[in-house]
Scaffold this motif. Sequence first.
Motif, PDB file in Angstrom:
ATOM      1  N   UNK A  91       6.276   7.617   6.537  1.00 44.19           N
ATOM      2  CA  UNK A  91       7.661   8.314   6.143  1.00 44.19           C
ATOM      3  C   UNK A  91       8.045   9.070   7.313  1.00 44.19           C
ATOM      4  N   UNK A  92       7.198   9.799   8.063  1.00 44.72           N
ATOM      5  CA  UNK A  92       7.352  10.518   9.107  1.00 44.72           C
ATOM      6  C   UNK A  92       8.024  10.043  10.324  1.00 44.72           C
ATOM      7  N   UNK A  93       7.508   8.715  10.765  1.00 44.95           N
ATOM      8  CA  UNK A  93       7.869   7.857  11.796  1.00 44.95           C
ATOM      9  C   UNK A  93       9.401   7.518  11.201  1.00 44.95           C
ATOM     10  N   UNK A 126      10.041  -0.324   1.831  1.00 42.27           N
ATOM     11  CA  UNK A 126      10.834   0.535   1.132  1.00 42.27           C
ATOM     12  C   UNK A 126      10.192   2.128   1.399  1.00 42.27           C
ATOM     13  N   UNK A 127       9.355   2.270   2.375  1.00 43.05           N
ATOM     14  CA  UNK A 127       9.071   3.629   2.815  1.00 43.05           C
ATOM     15  C   UNK A 127      10.332   4.238   3.437  1.00 43.05           C
ATOM     16  N   UNK A 128      10.957   3.473   3.972  1.00 40.38           N
ATOM     17  CA  UNK A 128      12.493   3.913   4.646  1.00 40.38           C
ATOM     18  C   UNK A 128      13.211   4.379   3.651  1.00 40.38           C
ATOM     19  N   UNK A 129      13.148   3.950   2.319  1.00 43.90           N
ATOM     20  CA  UNK A 129      13.937   4.350   1.108  1.00 43.90           C
ATOM     21  C   UNK A 129      13.878   5.782   0.427  1.00 43.90           C
ATOM     22  N   UNK A 130      12.470   5.973   0.533  1.00 41.51           N
ATOM     23  CA  UNK A 130      11.954   7.158  -0.053  1.00 41.51           C
ATOM     24  C   UNK A 130      11.422   7.004  -1.264  1.00 41.51           C
ATOM     25  N   UNK A 131      11.021   8.091  -1.875  1.00 41.37           N
ATOM     26  CA  UNK A 131      10.470   8.184  -3.328  1.00 41.37           C
ATOM     27  C   UNK A 131      11.206   7.579  -4.263  1.00 41.37           C
ATOM     28  N   UNK A 132      12.631   7.461  -4.208  1.00 38.22           N
ATOM     29  CA  UNK A 132      13.199   6.889  -5.304  1.00 38.22           C
ATOM     30  C   UNK A 132      13.844   5.447  -4.940  1.00 38.22           C
ATOM     31  N   UNK A 133      13.562   4.976  -3.810  1.00 32.89           N
ATOM     32  CA  UNK A 133      14.093   3.655  -3.436  1.00 32.89           C
ATOM     33  C   UNK A 133      13.350   2.718  -3.593  1.00 32.89           C
ATOM     34  N   UNK A 147       4.497   8.423  -4.869  1.00 35.68           N
ATOM     35  CA  UNK A 147       5.562   9.349  -4.721  1.00 35.68           C
ATOM     36  C   UNK A 147       5.239  10.964  -4.479  1.00 35.68           C
ATOM     37  N   UNK A 148       4.221  11.422  -4.908  1.00 36.98           N
ATOM     38  CA  UNK A 148       3.766  12.479  -4.270  1.00 36.98           C
ATOM     39  C   UNK A 148       3.524  12.717  -2.685  1.00 36.98           C
ATOM     40  N   UNK A 149       3.006  11.881  -2.442  1.00 40.80           N
ATOM     41  CA  UNK A 149       2.821  11.584  -0.525  1.00 40.80           C
ATOM     42  C   UNK A 149       4.193  11.490  -0.139  1.00 40.80           C
ATOM     43  N   UNK A 150       5.121  10.970  -0.379  1.00 43.05           N
ATOM     44  CA  UNK A 150       6.411  10.541   0.078  1.00 43.05           C
ATOM     45  C   UNK A 150       7.139  11.812  -0.092  1.00 43.05           C
ATOM     46  N   UNK A 151       7.084  12.505  -1.276  1.00 40.16           N
ATOM     47  CA  UNK A 151       7.855  13.804  -1.385  1.00 40.16           C
ATOM     48  C   UNK A 151       7.364  14.854  -0.433  1.00 40.16           C
ATOM     49  N   UNK A 152       6.054  14.869  -0.160  1.00 42.35           N
ATOM     50  CA  UNK A 152       5.509  15.761   0.624  1.00 42.35           C
ATOM     51  C   UNK A 152       5.904  15.686   1.921  1.00 42.35           C
TER      52      UNK A 152
END
Length: 186
Positions: free
Chosen positions: A75-77, A105-112, A120-125
Amino acid sequence: MCADSPADRVPRVAPLPEEEWDDVLKAVVATTGPLNLFTTLARHPGLFHSWIGFGSMLLMRGTLPGRDRELAILRTAHHRSCDYEWGHHRGPARAAGLTEAEIAAVRLGPDGHDWGRDDRMVLAAADELHEQGTIGDETWRELSGRFGERELIELVMLIGHYHMVAFALNALRVQPEEGTGPGEGR
């Protein structure tokens, strides 16, 4: 790296030639192969020697589960538009249990994507640290219900570390090795 012109594809700092490698770089390369990240940063030996221990701790001896670590890194990348980092962490992400569909889907974020609560928690962080420079209280409470102090500290440090690495990779225009482009991975 987002390459808009041929000049954007030229490294600003070339990797260190093998005949100039010190014992630390030789030991790293013996484990990882001659990755351009390492052979470039090794041009500053004191900084490289200090950094490699910290990065290795986060990547190989940390307390976070591999899935969480790789979600945060990918997600950081994505946030930093760092193809080098993305390409190199696809393989570890798969090894940590992420599917190809999840990696995309990591490129889409928590809601994608239909992420589970933990993911979801890790992606939100990662998103909140990127966007606000901190983690909001609600996300922190959720993370605290799952992780102890050490893991919480490590998660924040991991995301910050990979932002820093992406800054260096992008600014120095470190080139991906063959077979590790944004759609590939080791």
